[in-house]
Design a protein around this motif. Structure first.
Motif, PDB file in Angstrom:
ATOM      1  N   LEU A 194       2.149   1.571  -3.586  1.00 61.16           N
ATOM      2  CA  LEU A 194       1.078   1.963  -4.500  1.00 61.16           C
ATOM      3  C   LEU A 194       0.685   3.426  -4.319  1.00 61.16           C
ATOM      4  N   HIS A 195       0.691   3.901  -3.075  1.00 56.94           N
ATOM      5  CA  HIS A 195       0.386   5.314  -2.827  1.00 56.94           C
ATOM      6  C   HIS A 195       1.440   6.216  -3.478  1.00 56.94           C
ATOM      7  N   ARG A 196       2.708   5.836  -3.341  1.00 55.55           N
ATOM      8  CA  ARG A 196       3.780   6.627  -3.950  1.00 55.55           C
ATOM      9  C   ARG A 196       3.695   6.586  -5.484  1.00 55.55           C
ATOM     10  N   PHE A 240       0.821  -1.211   0.000  1.00 59.51           N
ATOM     11  CA  PHE A 240       0.000   0.000   0.000  1.00 59.51           C
ATOM     12  C   PHE A 240       0.853   1.259   0.000  1.00 59.51           C
ATOM     13  N   ILE A 241       1.958   1.256   0.717  1.00 56.64           N
ATOM     14  CA  ILE A 241       2.858   2.412   0.712  1.00 56.64           C
ATOM     15  C   ILE A 241       3.403   2.652  -0.693  1.00 56.64           C
ATOM     16  N   GLN A 262       0.292  11.015 -10.863  1.00 61.63           N
ATOM     17  CA  GLN A 262      -0.412  12.287 -10.814  1.00 61.63           C
ATOM     18  C   GLN A 262       0.519  13.436 -11.196  1.00 61.63           C
ATOM     19  N   ALA A 273       0.929   6.233  -7.229  1.00 64.66           N
ATOM     20  CA  ALA A 273      -0.202   7.076  -7.595  1.00 64.66           C
ATOM     21  C   ALA A 273       0.209   8.547  -7.592  1.00 64.66           C
ATOM     22  N   ASP A 274       0.993   8.952  -6.598  1.00 59.21           N
ATOM     23  CA  ASP A 274       1.499  10.329  -6.571  1.00 59.21           C
ATOM     24  C   ASP A 274       2.393  10.616  -7.770  1.00 59.21           C
TER      25      ASP A 274
END
Length: 68
Positions: A50-52, A47-48, A58, A54-55
């Motif tokens: 995947l969050h990075r 999850f960490i 973006q 996604a950033d």
């Protein structure tokens, strides 16, 4: 650059903690719980990451779709 290093330290810290808990539980004879702890640590790190990602996507999107 500093933020990238902190992410690496977070992931390494999670890995060390999970490895310690896994080895303690395995020595106690609780292999099933040790596997669950390892899987949970993997999911947290996933999850960490995947969050990075996604950033990152973006930011790439904002660079190429700049309408200014």
């Amino acid at each position: 650059m500093l933020q990238d290093a902190s992410i690496l330290f977070q992931i390494a810290g999670i890995g060390i903690i999970v490895a310690m808990i896994h080895s303690i539980l395995k020595q106690m004879g609780k292999e099933e719980i040790a596997q669950i702890v390892t899987l949970t640590g993997f999911i947290i790190v996933l999850f960490i990451v995947l969050h990075r990602l996604a950033d990152l996507f973006q930011q790439i999107k904002s660079v190429f779709l700049y309408q200014g």
